[in-house]
Design a protein around this motif. Structure first.
Motif, PDB file in Angstrom:
ATOM      1  N   LEU A  44       5.676   3.697   1.280  1.00  0.00           N
ATOM      2  CA  LEU A  44       4.262   3.671   1.651  1.00  0.00           C
ATOM      3  C   LEU A  44       3.749   5.077   1.950  1.00  0.00           C
ATOM      4  O   LEU A  44       2.662   5.467   1.491  1.00  0.00           O
ATOM      5  CB  LEU A  44       4.059   2.764   2.876  1.00  0.00           C
ATOM      6  N   GLN A  45       4.510   5.843   2.699  1.00  0.00           N
ATOM      7  CA  GLN A  45       4.076   7.189   3.072  1.00  0.00           C
ATOM      8  C   GLN A  45       4.022   8.124   1.865  1.00  0.00           C
ATOM      9  O   GLN A  45       3.095   8.920   1.737  1.00  0.00           O
ATOM     10  CB  GLN A  45       4.997   7.757   4.151  1.00  0.00           C
ATOM     11  N   LEU A  46       5.010   8.002   0.990  1.00  0.00           N
ATOM     12  CA  LEU A  46       5.058   8.909  -0.162  1.00  0.00           C
ATOM     13  C   LEU A  46       4.004   8.542  -1.210  1.00  0.00           C
ATOM     14  O   LEU A  46       3.483   9.421  -1.896  1.00  0.00           O
ATOM     15  CB  LEU A  46       6.464   8.941  -0.756  1.00  0.00           C
ATOM     16  N   ILE A  47       3.670   7.272  -1.299  1.00  0.00           N
ATOM     17  CA  ILE A  47       2.569   6.881  -2.190  1.00  0.00           C
ATOM     18  C   ILE A  47       1.279   7.544  -1.697  1.00  0.00           C
ATOM     19  O   ILE A  47       0.546   8.156  -2.471  1.00  0.00           O
ATOM     20  CB  ILE A  47       2.418   5.348  -2.239  1.00  0.00           C
ATOM     21  N   ALA A  48       1.017   7.431  -0.402  1.00  0.00           N
ATOM     22  CA  ALA A  48      -0.208   8.017   0.161  1.00  0.00           C
ATOM     23  C   ALA A  48      -0.236   9.532  -0.034  1.00  0.00           C
ATOM     24  O   ALA A  48      -1.269  10.105  -0.401  1.00  0.00           O
ATOM     25  CB  ALA A  48      -0.327   7.663   1.646  1.00  0.00           C
ATOM     26  N   LEU A  67      -1.627  -3.027   0.160  1.00  0.00           N
ATOM     27  CA  LEU A  67      -2.444  -3.551   1.259  1.00  0.00           C
ATOM     28  C   LEU A  67      -1.796  -4.735   1.969  1.00  0.00           C
ATOM     29  O   LEU A  67      -2.089  -4.983   3.138  1.00  0.00           O
ATOM     30  CB  LEU A  67      -3.842  -3.918   0.741  1.00  0.00           C
ATOM     31  N   LYS A  68      -0.881  -5.429   1.291  1.00  0.00           N
ATOM     32  CA  LYS A  68      -0.150  -6.519   1.954  1.00  0.00           C
ATOM     33  C   LYS A  68       0.634  -6.000   3.156  1.00  0.00           C
ATOM     34  O   LYS A  68       0.882  -6.719   4.114  1.00  0.00           O
ATOM     35  CB  LYS A  68       0.816  -7.196   0.982  1.00  0.00           C
ATOM     36  N   HIS A  69       1.017  -4.726   3.088  1.00  0.00           N
ATOM     37  CA  HIS A  69       1.841  -4.162   4.164  1.00  0.00           C
ATOM     38  C   HIS A  69       1.033  -3.819   5.410  1.00  0.00           C
ATOM     39  O   HIS A  69       1.621  -3.464   6.436  1.00  0.00           O
ATOM     40  CB  HIS A  69       2.628  -2.963   3.647  1.00  0.00           C
ATOM     41  N   ILE A  70      -0.290  -3.966   5.353  1.00  0.00           N
ATOM     42  CA  ILE A  70      -1.094  -3.843   6.572  1.00  0.00           C
ATOM     43  C   ILE A  70      -0.596  -4.872   7.582  1.00  0.00           C
ATOM     44  O   ILE A  70      -0.649  -4.650   8.782  1.00  0.00           O
ATOM     45  CB  ILE A  70      -2.602  -4.055   6.269  1.00  0.00           C
ATOM     46  N   MET A  71      -0.105  -6.004   7.074  1.00  0.00           N
ATOM     47  CA  MET A  71       0.462  -7.044   7.931  1.00  0.00           C
ATOM     48  C   MET A  71       1.928  -7.277   7.568  1.00  0.00           C
ATOM     49  O   MET A  71       2.390  -8.407   7.479  1.00  0.00           O
ATOM     50  CB  MET A  71      -0.351  -8.347   7.792  1.00  0.00           C
ATOM     51  N   ASP A  72       2.664  -6.215   7.368  1.00  0.00           N
ATOM     52  CA  ASP A  72       4.092  -6.297   7.072  1.00  0.00           C
ATOM     53  C   ASP A  72       4.796  -7.095   8.165  1.00  0.00           C
ATOM     54  O   ASP A  72       4.357  -7.106   9.314  1.00  0.00           O
ATOM     55  CB  ASP A  72       4.676  -4.873   7.001  1.00  0.00           C
ATOM     56  N   ARG A  79       2.118  -0.385  10.849  1.00  0.00           N
ATOM     57  CA  ARG A  79       1.453   0.777  11.448  1.00  0.00           C
ATOM     58  C   ARG A  79       1.517   1.986  10.506  1.00  0.00           C
ATOM     59  O   ARG A  79       0.536   2.704  10.351  1.00  0.00           O
ATOM     60  CB  ARG A  79       2.083   1.120  12.799  1.00  0.00           C
ATOM     61  N   GLN A  80       2.680   2.194   9.871  1.00  0.00           N
ATOM     62  CA  GLN A  80       2.812   3.315   8.921  1.00  0.00           C
ATOM     63  C   GLN A  80       1.820   3.132   7.777  1.00  0.00           C
ATOM     64  O   GLN A  80       1.174   4.087   7.342  1.00  0.00           O
ATOM     65  CB  GLN A  80       4.232   3.357   8.337  1.00  0.00           C
ATOM     66  N   CYS A  81       1.724   1.912   7.287  1.00  0.00           N
ATOM     67  CA  CYS A  81       0.814   1.599   6.181  1.00  0.00           C
ATOM     68  C   CYS A  81      -0.629   1.891   6.585  1.00  0.00           C
ATOM     69  O   CYS A  81      -1.355   2.595   5.881  1.00  0.00           O
ATOM     70  CB  CYS A  81       0.976   0.127   5.793  1.00  0.00           C
ATOM     71  N   ILE A  82      -1.041   1.344   7.724  1.00  0.00           N
ATOM     72  CA  ILE A  82      -2.420   1.497   8.198  1.00  0.00           C
ATOM     73  C   ILE A  82      -2.759   2.973   8.386  1.00  0.00           C
ATOM     74  O   ILE A  82      -3.820   3.444   7.968  1.00  0.00           O
ATOM     75  CB  ILE A  82      -2.622   0.701   9.504  1.00  0.00           C
ATOM     76  N   ALA A  84      -1.531   5.476   6.904  1.00  0.00           N
ATOM     77  CA  ALA A  84      -1.535   6.208   5.633  1.00  0.00           C
ATOM     78  C   ALA A  84      -2.786   5.925   4.803  1.00  0.00           C
ATOM     79  O   ALA A  84      -3.133   6.697   3.909  1.00  0.00           O
ATOM     80  CB  ALA A  84      -0.286   5.844   4.826  1.00  0.00           C
ATOM     81  N   LEU A  85      -3.477   4.837   5.092  1.00  0.00           N
ATOM     82  CA  LEU A  85      -4.593   4.421   4.233  1.00  0.00           C
ATOM     83  C   LEU A  85      -5.750   5.426   4.145  1.00  0.00           C
ATOM     84  O   LEU A  85      -6.320   5.581   3.051  1.00  0.00           O
ATOM     85  CB  LEU A  85      -5.108   3.041   4.664  1.00  0.00           C
ATOM     86  N   PRO A  86      -6.123   6.128   5.215  1.00  0.00           N
ATOM     87  CA  PRO A  86      -7.208   7.103   5.045  1.00  0.00           C
ATOM     88  C   PRO A  86      -6.901   8.166   3.993  1.00  0.00           C
ATOM     89  O   PRO A  86      -7.805   8.606   3.276  1.00  0.00           O
ATOM     90  CB  PRO A  86      -7.345   7.723   6.445  1.00  0.00           C
ATOM     91  N   GLU A  87      -5.635   8.544   3.867  1.00  0.00           N
ATOM     92  CA  GLU A  87      -5.279   9.550   2.853  1.00  0.00           C
ATOM     93  C   GLU A  87      -5.477   8.990   1.444  1.00  0.00           C
ATOM     94  O   GLU A  87      -5.934   9.700   0.547  1.00  0.00           O
ATOM     95  CB  GLU A  87      -3.833  10.024   3.052  1.00  0.00           C
ATOM     96  N   ILE A  88      -5.148   7.727   1.252  1.00  0.00           N
ATOM     97  CA  ILE A  88      -5.397   7.108  -0.056  1.00  0.00           C
ATOM     98  C   ILE A  88      -6.900   7.035  -0.310  1.00  0.00           C
ATOM     99  O   ILE A  88      -7.388   7.415  -1.376  1.00  0.00           O
ATOM    100  CB  ILE A  88      -4.746   5.713  -0.152  1.00  0.00           C
ATOM    101  N   ALA A  89      -7.638   6.574   0.696  1.00  0.00           N
ATOM    102  CA  ALA A  89      -9.089   6.428   0.544  1.00  0.00           C
ATOM    103  C   ALA A  89      -9.759   7.768   0.235  1.00  0.00           C
ATOM    104  O   ALA A  89     -10.721   7.828  -0.538  1.00  0.00           O
ATOM    105  CB  ALA A  89      -9.689   5.820   1.818  1.00  0.00           C
TER     106      ALA A  89
END
Length: 133
Positions: A44-48, A67-72, A79-82, A84-89
Protein backbone atom coordinates in the motif's frame (compact mmCIF):
# COMPACT_ATOMS: atom_id res chain seq x y z
CA UNK A 1 11.74 -6.94 11.01
CA UNK A 2 13.82 -3.82 11.40
CA UNK A 3 15.70 -4.51 8.18
CA UNK A 4 12.50 -4.88 6.18
CA UNK A 5 11.22 -1.60 7.61
CA UNK A 6 14.47 0.20 6.73
CA UNK A 7 14.32 -1.25 3.20
CA UNK A 8 10.75 0.00 2.87
CA UNK A 9 11.83 3.52 3.89
CA UNK A 10 14.68 3.45 1.33
CA UNK A 11 12.31 2.24 -1.41
CA UNK A 12 9.75 4.91 -0.50
CA UNK A 13 12.42 7.62 -0.65
CA UNK A 14 13.76 6.35 -4.00
CA UNK A 15 10.20 6.16 -5.33
CA UNK A 16 9.76 9.86 -4.70
CA UNK A 17 13.05 10.73 -6.47
CA UNK A 18 12.70 8.91 -9.79
CA UNK A 19 10.69 6.29 -11.64
CA UNK A 20 13.11 3.34 -11.21
CA UNK A 21 11.10 1.63 -8.46
CA UNK A 22 7.88 2.14 -10.45
CA UNK A 23 8.82 -0.83 -12.65
CA UNK A 24 7.91 -3.03 -9.65
CA UNK A 25 4.41 -1.57 -9.26
CA UNK A 26 2.75 -4.84 -10.29
CA UNK A 27 4.61 -6.54 -7.43
CA UNK A 28 3.40 -3.89 -4.97
CA UNK A 29 -0.17 -4.38 -6.22
CA UNK A 30 0.19 -8.12 -5.54
CA UNK A 31 1.68 -7.39 -2.11
CA UNK A 32 -1.38 -5.45 -1.01
CA UNK A 33 -3.37 -8.69 -1.36
CA UNK A 34 -0.93 -10.77 0.71
CA UNK A 35 -2.19 -12.71 3.74
CA UNK A 36 0.62 -11.13 5.76
CA UNK A 37 -0.48 -7.67 6.92
CA UNK A 38 3.13 -6.39 6.98
CA UNK A 39 3.41 -7.15 3.27
CA UNK A 40 0.03 -5.52 2.64
CA UNK A 41 1.26 -2.40 4.48
CA UNK A 42 4.40 -2.24 2.33
CA UNK A 43 2.47 -2.75 -0.88
CA UNK A 44 0.00 0.00 0.00
CA UNK A 45 2.74 2.46 0.93
CA UNK A 46 4.88 1.75 -2.12
CA UNK A 47 1.92 2.05 -4.48
CA UNK A 48 1.19 5.51 -3.05
CA UNK A 49 4.85 6.54 -3.25
CA UNK A 50 4.87 5.68 -6.95
CA UNK A 51 1.57 7.33 -7.89
CA UNK A 52 3.49 10.26 -9.40
CA UNK A 53 4.99 7.98 -12.10
CA UNK A 54 1.84 6.05 -12.98
CA UNK A 55 1.32 7.09 -16.58
CA UNK A 56 0.15 3.55 -17.39
CA UNK A 57 -2.81 4.01 -15.01
CA UNK A 58 -2.05 0.76 -13.19
CA UNK A 59 -3.18 2.36 -9.94
CA UNK A 60 -6.48 3.34 -11.56
CA UNK A 61 -7.03 -0.32 -12.46
CA UNK A 62 -6.19 -1.44 -8.90
CA UNK A 63 -7.91 1.39 -7.00
CA UNK A 64 -10.98 -0.64 -6.00
CA UNK A 65 -8.73 -3.25 -4.36
CA UNK A 66 -6.66 -0.49 -2.76
CA UNK A 67 -9.70 1.24 -1.28
CA UNK A 68 -10.92 -2.01 0.30
CA UNK A 69 -7.97 -1.69 2.67
CA UNK A 70 -9.46 1.46 4.20
CA UNK A 71 -11.32 -1.15 6.26
CA UNK A 72 -8.64 -3.85 6.27
CA UNK A 73 -9.15 -6.61 8.84
CA UNK A 74 -6.05 -5.21 10.60
CA UNK A 75 -6.62 -1.67 11.86
CA UNK A 76 -2.90 -0.86 11.51
CA UNK A 77 -3.08 -1.72 7.79
CA UNK A 78 -6.27 0.34 7.46
CA UNK A 79 -4.47 3.31 9.02
CA UNK A 80 -1.48 2.93 6.66
CA UNK A 81 -3.87 2.83 3.71
CA UNK A 82 -5.86 5.88 4.83
CA UNK A 83 -2.71 7.88 5.54
CA UNK A 84 -1.33 7.06 2.07
CA UNK A 85 -4.44 8.12 0.15
CA UNK A 86 -3.71 11.88 -0.04
CA UNK A 87 -0.50 11.09 -1.92
CA UNK A 88 -2.44 9.06 -4.48
CA UNK A 89 -5.09 11.77 -4.76
CA UNK A 90 -2.39 14.39 -5.30
CA UNK A 91 -1.06 12.65 -8.43
CA UNK A 92 -4.25 10.93 -9.60
CA UNK A 93 -6.79 13.69 -10.07
CA UNK A 94 -9.24 11.25 -11.68
CA UNK A 95 -9.33 9.06 -8.57
CA UNK A 96 -10.01 11.83 -6.05
CA UNK A 97 -13.80 11.45 -6.07
CA UNK A 98 -13.60 7.66 -5.57
CA UNK A 99 -11.09 8.08 -2.76
CA UNK A 100 -13.22 10.71 -1.00
CA UNK A 101 -16.34 8.58 -1.33
CA UNK A 102 -14.59 5.49 0.04
CA UNK A 103 -13.27 7.46 3.02
CA UNK A 104 -16.70 8.92 3.74
CA UNK A 105 -18.33 5.46 3.59
CA UNK A 106 -15.79 3.83 5.93
CA UNK A 107 -17.13 2.31 9.15
CA UNK A 108 -14.33 2.50 11.74
CA UNK A 109 -16.72 1.10 14.37
CA UNK A 110 -15.79 -2.37 13.11
CA UNK A 111 -12.50 -2.13 15.04
CA UNK A 112 -11.97 -2.59 18.73
CA UNK A 113 -12.80 0.53 20.67
CA UNK A 114 -9.22 1.62 21.26
CA UNK A 115 -8.65 1.89 17.48
CA UNK A 116 -11.92 3.54 16.41
CA UNK A 117 -10.95 7.13 17.28
CA UNK A 118 -7.49 6.72 15.70
CA UNK A 119 -8.99 5.47 12.43
CA UNK A 120 -11.63 8.24 12.52
CA UNK A 121 -8.88 10.83 13.03
CA UNK A 122 -6.88 9.38 10.10
CA UNK A 123 -9.97 9.56 7.87
CA UNK A 124 -10.68 13.18 8.87
CA UNK A 125 -7.05 14.18 8.26
CA UNK A 126 -6.93 12.39 4.89
CA UNK A 127 -10.17 14.08 3.77
CA UNK A 128 -8.83 17.45 4.88
CA UNK A 129 -5.55 16.97 2.98
CA UNK A 130 -7.33 15.78 -0.15
CA UNK A 131 -9.80 18.66 0.10
CA UNK A 132 -6.96 21.17 0.11
CA UNK A 133 -5.21 19.72 -2.97
Amino acid sequence: SRRAYESLKVLEQKSREDALVYSFLNDFIQMMEDENSYLRNRGLQLIAANARWDEDNKIDEAIDEYLKHIMDEKPITARQCIQALPEIAQYKEGLKADIIEALQCAKPERYRESMVSLVRKDIAEALQKIGSL
